[in-house]
Design an enzyme around this catalytic site. Structure first.
Site, short mmCIF file in Angstrom:
data_model
loop_
_atom_site.label_atom_id
_atom_site.label_comp_id
_atom_site.label_asym_id
_atom_site.label_seq_id
_atom_site.Cartn_x
_atom_site.Cartn_y
_atom_site.Cartn_z
N CYS A 2 -2.62 -77.25 22.69
CA CYS A 2 -3.87 -77.04 21.64
C CYS A 2 -4.70 -75.77 22.12
O CYS A 2 -4.47 -75.34 23.19
CB CYS A 2 -4.93 -78.35 21.82
SG CYS A 2 -4.25 -79.66 21.53
N ARG A 27 -0.29 -71.44 19.80
CA ARG A 27 -0.34 -72.45 20.71
C ARG A 27 -0.28 -73.84 20.28
O ARG A 27 0.38 -74.64 20.91
CB ARG A 27 -1.26 -72.50 21.73
CG ARG A 27 -1.08 -71.06 22.47
CD ARG A 27 -2.40 -70.82 23.15
NE ARG A 27 -2.36 -69.45 23.83
CZ ARG A 27 -2.35 -69.06 25.21
NH1 ARG A 27 -2.57 -70.12 25.89
NH2 ARG A 27 -2.06 -67.87 25.48
N TRP A 75 -2.00 -79.31 18.69
CA TRP A 75 -0.87 -79.74 18.67
C TRP A 75 -0.76 -81.38 19.34
O TRP A 75 -1.26 -81.59 20.24
CB TRP A 75 -0.15 -78.96 19.73
CG TRP A 75 1.36 -79.28 19.90
CD1 TRP A 75 2.38 -78.56 19.08
CD2 TRP A 75 2.32 -80.24 20.95
NE1 TRP A 75 3.66 -79.34 19.35
CE2 TRP A 75 3.47 -80.26 20.49
CE3 TRP A 75 1.67 -80.92 21.90
CZ2 TRP A 75 4.65 -81.06 21.25
CZ3 TRP A 75 2.59 -81.89 22.33
CH2 TRP A 75 4.13 -81.58 22.05
N ASN A 99 -8.36 -80.45 24.95
CA ASN A 99 -6.95 -80.10 25.50
C ASN A 99 -6.50 -81.08 26.49
O ASN A 99 -6.96 -81.06 27.56
CB ASN A 99 -6.99 -78.66 25.70
CG ASN A 99 -5.61 -78.11 25.56
OD1 ASN A 99 -4.50 -79.04 25.35
ND2 ASN A 99 -5.13 -76.78 26.25
N GLY A 100 -5.26 -81.58 26.49
CA GLY A 100 -4.70 -82.53 27.49
C GLY A 100 -4.55 -83.83 27.09
O GLY A 100 -4.41 -84.03 25.90
N GLU A 480 20.62 -71.16 26.49
CA GLU A 480 19.42 -70.46 25.76
C GLU A 480 19.49 -70.42 24.28
O GLU A 480 18.78 -70.46 23.56
CB GLU A 480 19.18 -69.38 26.62
CG GLU A 480 18.11 -68.32 25.97
CD GLU A 480 16.52 -69.16 25.80
OE1 GLU A 480 16.61 -70.20 26.27
OE2 GLU A 480 15.69 -68.60 25.25
N LYS A 484 17.27 -71.56 21.29
CA LYS A 484 16.63 -70.86 20.42
C LYS A 484 16.92 -71.21 19.00
O LYS A 484 16.17 -71.45 18.11
CB LYS A 484 17.27 -69.24 20.55
CG LYS A 484 16.76 -68.50 21.54
CD LYS A 484 15.10 -68.22 21.52
CE LYS A 484 14.49 -69.09 22.02
NZ LYS A 484 14.28 -69.52 23.56
N GLU A 487 15.25 -74.65 17.99
CA GLU A 487 13.74 -74.78 17.97
C GLU A 487 13.28 -73.97 16.48
O GLU A 487 12.38 -74.50 16.06
CB GLU A 487 13.18 -73.71 18.90
CG GLU A 487 13.21 -74.09 20.35
CD GLU A 487 12.51 -73.09 21.19
OE1 GLU A 487 13.14 -71.93 21.51
OE2 GLU A 487 11.25 -73.39 21.67
N HIS A 503 36.36 -82.39 28.42
CA HIS A 503 35.81 -83.52 29.08
C HIS A 503 35.19 -84.30 28.19
O HIS A 503 34.33 -85.18 28.45
CB HIS A 503 35.18 -83.34 30.39
CG HIS A 503 36.23 -82.70 31.51
ND1 HIS A 503 37.28 -83.20 32.03
CD2 HIS A 503 36.24 -81.31 31.95
CE1 HIS A 503 37.71 -82.23 32.84
NE2 HIS A 503 37.20 -81.29 32.75
N LYS A 599 3.27 -72.98 21.68
CA LYS A 599 3.66 -72.01 22.48
C LYS A 599 3.62 -72.47 24.04
O LYS A 599 4.62 -72.16 24.86
CB LYS A 599 2.77 -70.82 22.41
CG LYS A 599 3.15 -69.61 23.39
CD LYS A 599 4.63 -69.22 22.86
CE LYS A 599 5.16 -68.14 23.71
NZ LYS A 599 6.61 -67.96 23.58
O1 M6R Z 1 5.52 -70.99 29.48
P1 M6R Z 1 6.46 -71.43 29.98
O2 M6R Z 1 7.64 -70.35 30.21
O3 M6R Z 1 6.32 -72.38 31.49
O4 M6R Z 1 7.29 -72.56 29.06
C1 M6R Z 1 8.50 -73.36 29.31
C2 M6R Z 1 8.89 -74.03 27.87
O5 M6R Z 1 8.00 -74.74 27.33
C3 M6R Z 1 9.13 -72.73 26.94
O6 M6R Z 1 10.34 -72.05 27.44
C4 M6R Z 1 9.82 -73.35 25.71
O7 M6R Z 1 10.86 -74.09 25.96
C5 M6R Z 1 10.00 -71.99 24.64
N1 M6R Z 1 9.58 -72.84 23.29
C6 M6R Z 1 11.39 -71.68 24.36
O8 M6R Z 1 11.67 -70.89 23.63
#
Ligand code: M6R
Length: 604
Positions: A2, A27, A75, A99-100, A480, A484, A487, A503, A599
């Protein structure tokens, strides 16, 4: 996660709050709201979805003269993204943004319900404002009620609270989630959950520490620590240049961030490459004295960068490396010894699980290092040493340039340590430094390749799943690539070590299973090729990425011939980023703000 903003001053408050929220919107963007207090009267606006919806709702609202305001982009953690669940949350005469997560909210709610309090939302946050008003009945002042409220909260929070009786005041608190207080030459006081919301509006700020709480008025700021002792206010200068990222002609921030990897990698390397060694201004070699193991800890994309480093560090620096997913590390009662250097990797420096892991390591007496993109973030402030990745503000929720710069820093760290520990010949360090110098060129986007990916993307929209496969450092790259795609396309994708497919997962192979095969020339080419052939023989649709011809694939993306697998790594990284983005575009998804994500994940 948030985003929070707050304002005390004479300017039109709505625009200041909304401008601040805009900087934080990436965020968390499932709903947003503002509450403004003027002449003991509140005005409240909330809207579901993006900030533009809130702007539309509040378009006829204006203030002149002094006012106090708080705002929030959400969020969702508790309760669906609805208007009722959006912040600010209200009591009878007070509003709160948070936030939290309040972990004991149910217990507090039960108690308040028994006292006759009616709850409107399903959120944990709403208990804060009702608890405050409950305490206010017996407390001597609103601030005392606020302090008593904080004493009863468990969990993580950054809070701003306003009360109609304290017409010129914002009560604030930080415990586990970031909060920054700023002021400017015009006598205004602002709050933000990130300094991005304050840049250009404040010339100096205080990054609150956990346990700090207090109140701010037009005239004064009083801040206390967790032992209720008054804290000296140490403001630090804040850049007045607006650094906020703009799309600069690209369709999405993600696209812009992929294209600017060449420039930001040049920044990452700047001043750090010498002929035969790596130089980190920030590092004192004493950090590594007595260290026999490196523990790398992170989440998401940053974890994938950590995994790449686990290969490089053991291979070249000959040091034992262990890898930790932060959310697992925290609760598995890890055995920690003080000859371990604890390294956290984070774009934001605020990810709750990584931050808490860092605290655990510090508490256990380990030396700590953070590799981070955000200076002054909680992790940078907490750890013994830090290396900044210099990627610049990353706005796309799907991380791209942050990953590239993390891997680059970790590669440099490997060579730095190899030099210190004399585990690589100087000629080899020199050779790899030469490779590092070519990285900016290596990741420059080739328009023809981008066009090929754009065209190819239409053939990868309707299968029943994707497997991204590779070996060695191309395995974390496969992870990775799959992350991507997941997401932003919402398609199911997995990253797998290519040798592991037989396997079990190979049972899924059929034409509807898309295999994205990373086939670098310089790392285990023949081994990986055999694995891809096994999938091809079972009729999986194969998209190979390689500088070498491969006749068993349905589609082939040709990368350049380069002299080392790490250069192939960076080139393939760009291919995977663009490919995911083009698939998501074809599916009509919001590339920069994908559903359900945020974010910066400041809740555990
Ligand atoms: O800010 P951070 O690198 O600690 O964030 C970690 C993950 O939340 C972040 O990498 C997330 O997986 C991204 N959305 C990946 O694209």
């Amino acid at each position: 996660m948030c985003g929070i903003v707050g304002y005390i001053g004479n300017k039109p408050v709505k625009q200041i709050l909304i401008d601040g929220l805009r900087e934080l919107e990436y965020r968390g963007y499932d709903s947003a709201g503002i509450a403004v207090l003027q002449n003991h009267q509140f005005s409240l606006f909330k809207a579901v979805g993006k900030l533009v919806n809130l702007e539309e709702k509040a378009k006829n609202f204006e203030t002149t003269g002094f006012s106090v305001g708080i705002g929030h982009t959400r969020w969702a953690t508790h309760g669906k993204p609805t208007e009722l669940n959006a912040h600010p949350h209200l009591g009878s005469n007070s509003y709160v943004v948070h936030n939290g997560i309040i972990e004991n909210y149910q217990e507090l709610k039960n108690m308040l319900v028994l006292e006759g309090v009616k709850f409107l939302s399903q959120t944990d946050t709403e208990v804060i404002v009702h608890l405050f008003e409950y305490q206010l009945k017996s407390a001597s002042t609103p601030f005392e009620a606020f302090r008593q409220t904080l004493e009863k909260l468990e969990g993580a929070y950054a809070i701003l609270l306003v009360n109609a009786a304290a017409n010129d005041t914002i009560f604030f608190a930080k415990h586990g989630s970031p909060m920054i207080l700023g002021r400017n030459h015009e006598g205004e006081t602002l709050f933000g959950s990130s300094d991005a919301a304050l840049i250009g509006k404040c010339h100096e700020v205080i990054y609150l520490e956990d346990g700090h709480y207090g109140y701010a008025t037009a005239q004064t700021v009083a801040m206390y620590d967790e032992k209720n002792r008054l804290v000296d206010l140490h403001f630090v200068p804040l850049s007045e240049n607006k650094l906020s990222a703009q799309k600069e002609g690209y369709r999405f921030f993600m696209e812009k961030e992929i294209y600017e990897q060449s420039r930001v990698l040049a920044d990452t390397l700047m001043g750090r490459l010498r002929d035969e060694s790596i130089y980190f201004e920030e590092l004192d070699s004493a950090l590594f004295v007595g260290i026999n193991e490196i523990k790398l800890c992170a989440c998401g994309t940053s974890y994938h960068a950590a995994m790449v480093a686990s290969y490089l560090l053991e291979r070249h620096s000959k040091i034992r490396v262990s890898l930790e997913i932060a959310s697992e590390f925290r609760y598995r009662e890890p055995f920690l010894t003080q000859d371990t250097l604890f390294v956290v990797i984070s774009q934001s420096g605020e990810t709750a699980d990584t931050l808490e892991s860092l605290k655990m390591a510090k508490k256990a007496g380990l030396k700590t290092l953070v590799i981070c993109n955000v200076d002054n973030s909680s992790m940078v402030r907490l750890s013994d040493a830090s290396i900044l990745t210099r990627a610049g503000i990353e706005k796309g929720v799907a991380s791209t340039k942050a990953f590239a710069t993390q891997v680059c820093v970790l590669w440099m760290l490997t060579l730095y340590l190899a030099g210190e520990r004399k585990t690589l010949e100087t000629t080899e360090i020199k050779r790899q430094i030469q490779l590092l110098r070519t990285l900016p060129a290596m990741v420059t986007v080739d328009e023809a390749l981008h066009e090929q990916l754009r065209r190819l993307s239409k053939r990868y929209l309707h299968g029943h799943g994707f497997f991204f496969i590779g070996r060695d450092v191309f395995f974390p790259l496969a992870l990775e690539g799959a992350l991507k795609l997941k997401e932003i396309s919402y398609l199911h994708a997995e990253g797998y070590p290519s040798g592991e497919m037989k396997h079990g997962p190979i049972a899924l192979a059929d034409p509807g299973l898309y295999t994205i095969a990373l086939l670098p020339q310089h790392k285990l080419y023949d081994k990986t090729k055999s694995n891809v052939e096994e999938l091809s023989a079972r009729d999986s649709t194969i998209c190979s990425i390689s500088p070498l011809d491969f006749d068993k694939s349905d589609d082939h993306i040709r990368t350049q011939k380069s002299e080392d697998y790490m250069l192939e790594f960076f080139e393939m990284m760009v291919v995977l980023q663009l490919f995911s983005m083009e698939i998501a575009v074809r599916l009509g998804n919001d590339v920069d703000m994908p559903r359900n994500l945020a974010k910066s994940v400041t809740v555990e």
